[in-house]
Design an enzyme around this catalytic site. Structure first.
Site, PDB file in Angstrom:
ATOM      1  N   HIS A  82       0.847  -1.194   0.000  1.00  9.11           N
ATOM      2  CA  HIS A  82       0.000   0.000   0.000  1.00  9.11           C
ATOM      3  C   HIS A  82       0.881   1.241   0.000  1.00  9.11           C
ATOM      4  CE1 HIS A  82      -4.054   1.604   0.517  1.00  9.11           C
ATOM      5  NE2 HIS A  82      -3.453   2.633   1.071  1.00  9.11           N
ATOM      6  N   ASP A 161     -15.103   2.638   6.174  1.00  7.22           N
ATOM      7  CA  ASP A 161     -13.942   3.451   5.776  1.00  7.22           C
ATOM      8  C   ASP A 161     -14.206   4.084   4.421  1.00  7.22           C
ATOM      9  OD1 ASP A 161     -11.136   4.419   5.601  1.00  7.22           O
ATOM     10  OD2 ASP A 161     -11.111   3.021   3.928  1.00  7.22           O
ATOM     11  N   ARG A 168     -14.031  12.594   3.752  1.00  4.67           N
ATOM     12  CA  ARG A 168     -12.770  13.290   4.059  1.00  4.67           C
ATOM     13  C   ARG A 168     -12.227  13.986   2.822  1.00  4.67           C
ATOM     14  NH1 ARG A 168      -9.112   8.808   5.763  1.00  4.67           N
ATOM     15  NH2 ARG A 168      -7.529  10.415   5.789  1.00  4.67           N
ATOM     16  N   SER A 183      -7.530   4.136   8.418  1.00  3.60           N
ATOM     17  CA  SER A 183      -8.146   3.883   7.105  1.00  3.60           C
ATOM     18  C   SER A 183      -7.342   2.815   6.345  1.00  3.60           C
ATOM     19  CB  SER A 183      -8.178   5.201   6.321  1.00  3.60           C
ATOM     20  OG  SER A 183      -8.399   4.987   4.958  1.00  3.60           O
ATOM     21  N   LYS A 187      -8.317  -1.546   5.867  1.00  6.05           N
ATOM     22  CA  LYS A 187      -8.453  -2.193   4.554  1.00  6.05           C
ATOM     23  C   LYS A 187      -7.441  -3.308   4.393  1.00  6.05           C
ATOM     24  CE  LYS A 187      -8.280   1.822   2.675  1.00  6.05           C
ATOM     25  NZ  LYS A 187      -8.454   3.142   2.122  1.00  6.05           N
TER      26      LYS A 187
END
Ligand code: URA
Length: 425
Positions: A82, A161, A168, A183, A187
């Site tokens: 990520h 989320d 957001r 967040s 995930k």
């Protein structure tokens, strides 16, 4: 406690209890807390922060709002990757292709663009026919067959989320360490991989602006991982300038293909190799040097390129149908000098303005627009040289400001021709 009390409690800098977090975030999920109250709470969190306990609880609430993907049917070790988000960040597509070509499974659940940063899912959707909504069986089948699969954060995984993330994005509440950490980690944990590598981006074009923030979020994400028995490794990497040479969805997919075909050699290539090596090290349990050698070999031999094509085809994408806009505008320099810096944030905003990102939750992205950078750090520029080319929605686009100002030039730069004139030899 009412939602207003909870907002006030956070505004005054107090720690929210598990019950407060459940009442507010689950209330938002169920629709009993409206957007405007959640926005106020998110802003208070941005300004006052969260304790570790609050972050753990929020991550848990996000995870529990959906299901945990069971990847036990995938053969071998799964390693996820990520990035905390940047401008022109297409590393996932490069890295996953390399890593999967070396036998490590990469189950990837990606997001859409957020603020001035792009998202992998938006990039993939620029390929006609590409399915980002594989069901669980298809996802697992593809992981076993191809070695990697990329899907959108589905309605089933951390759906809360997803809802909060979208809010957001349009309420100026993206840049918060606890919100970003919970967040991302919700995930990552819900998507079930055994091990996780996180590229923590820091710099002008990133969500995190300095080294301290990057170290803090790395520590927090590792701690969250530990609580769920996941091995989490992080790499702090720089995002002052846009990554690679293009910004914009279809343009970035084209750039990925060039890199996987060994046609580029720049910082993005080095970064992708470093991340891939870390994932291969974790996935195959081998020393980092050996992992790097394997990564080089995969790129050189074209195996990584083939793997990318295999993944696109498996997900229904027609790469030959990829299109960029026919309307282009060359931006010429109004200054002369040696480029020493570029403002990734402003380039990200420009891409957003061109239609490559969303300003409101409902906005539709135009995958064909974007920016191709023709001059980068280290280049010498004369007035009138093309700095970058804009791919625009329509003909006749005029930028609202002088794009030359996105570049920083060395003050006392002496043009090459003058150096020759004064050269005594
Ligand atoms: N990426 C995410 O998934 N969440 C954030 O909050 C920021 C970047």
């Amino acid at each position: 406690m009412s939602m207003m009390d909870i907002i006030n409690k956070k505004r005054l800098g107090h720690e929210l209890s598990d019950e407060d977090l459940e009442a507010s975030f689950l209330g938002y999920y169920r629709g009993t807390v409206p957007d405007y109250q959640m926005s106020a709470l998110l802003m208070a969190i941005c300004l006052k922060g969260m304790t570790e306990e609050e972050v753990f609880k929020l991550t848990d609430i996000f995870i529990q709002s959906g299901e945990m993907l069971d990847l036990s049917a995938v053969d071998g070790v799964t390693v996820d990757k990520h990035s905390t988000g940047g401008v022109g960040d297409k590393t996932t597509l490069i890295v996953a292709s390399i890593v999967a070509s070396l036998g490590v499974k990469v189950p990837k659940m990606s997001g859409r663009g957020l603020g001035h940063t792009g998202g992998t899912i938006d990039k993939l959707e620029s390929i006609p026919g590409f399915r980002i909504d594989l069901n669980r069986e298809e996802f697992i089948r593809q992981l076993n067959k191809v070695g990697f699969a990329i899907i959108s954060q589905t309605a089933h995984l951390a759906p809360l989320d997803k809802k909060v993330y979208a809010l957001r994005d349009v309420t100026g509440t993206v840049e918060s360490i606890p919100l970003i950490a919970s967040s991302i980690m919700s995930k990552k944990i819900a998507s079930g991989a055994d091990k996780i590598v996180i590229d923590v981006k820091v710099g002008k074009g990133a969500l995190l602006k300095n080294q301290e923030e990057a170290l803090e979020i790395s520590r927090l994400m590792k701690k969250i991982g530990e609580r769920y028995g996941k091995e989490v490794d992080t790499m702090i990497t720089y995002m002052d300038i846009p990554l690679g040479t293009s910004i914009g969805n279809a343009l970035e997919v084209l750039e990925v293909m060039k890199i996987l075909s060994n046609e580029e050699n720049n910082y993005l290539v080095a970064l992708s190799k470093a991340l891939a090596s870390k994932m291969v090290q974790l996935g195959l349990n081998i020393p980092i040097d050996e992992a790097s050698r394997k990564v080089d070999e995969s790129l050189k031999s074209g195996k990584a390129y083939q793997k990318f094509m295999e993944m696109v085809e498996a997900q229904g994408g027609n790469i030959a149908g990829l299109r960029v806009s026919a309307y282009t505008k060359d931006i010429v320099s109004t200054k002369k000098g040696h480029i020493i810096n570029m403002d990734a944030y402003r380039f990200g905003k420009l891409s957003l303005d061109l239609g490559g990102g969303r300003k409101t939750k409902e906005d539709k992205i135009d995958p064909r627009v974007g920016i191709v950078l023709k001059k980068k750090i280290g280049d010498d520029v004369n007035i009138g040289d093309v700095l970058c080319t804009l791919y625009t929605k329509e003909e006749g686009y005029e930028p609202k400001e002088d794009i030359t100002d996105y570049y920083e030039f060395e003050d006392n730069y002496t043009p090459i021709e003058n150096i020759e004139e004064v050269n005594p030899f």
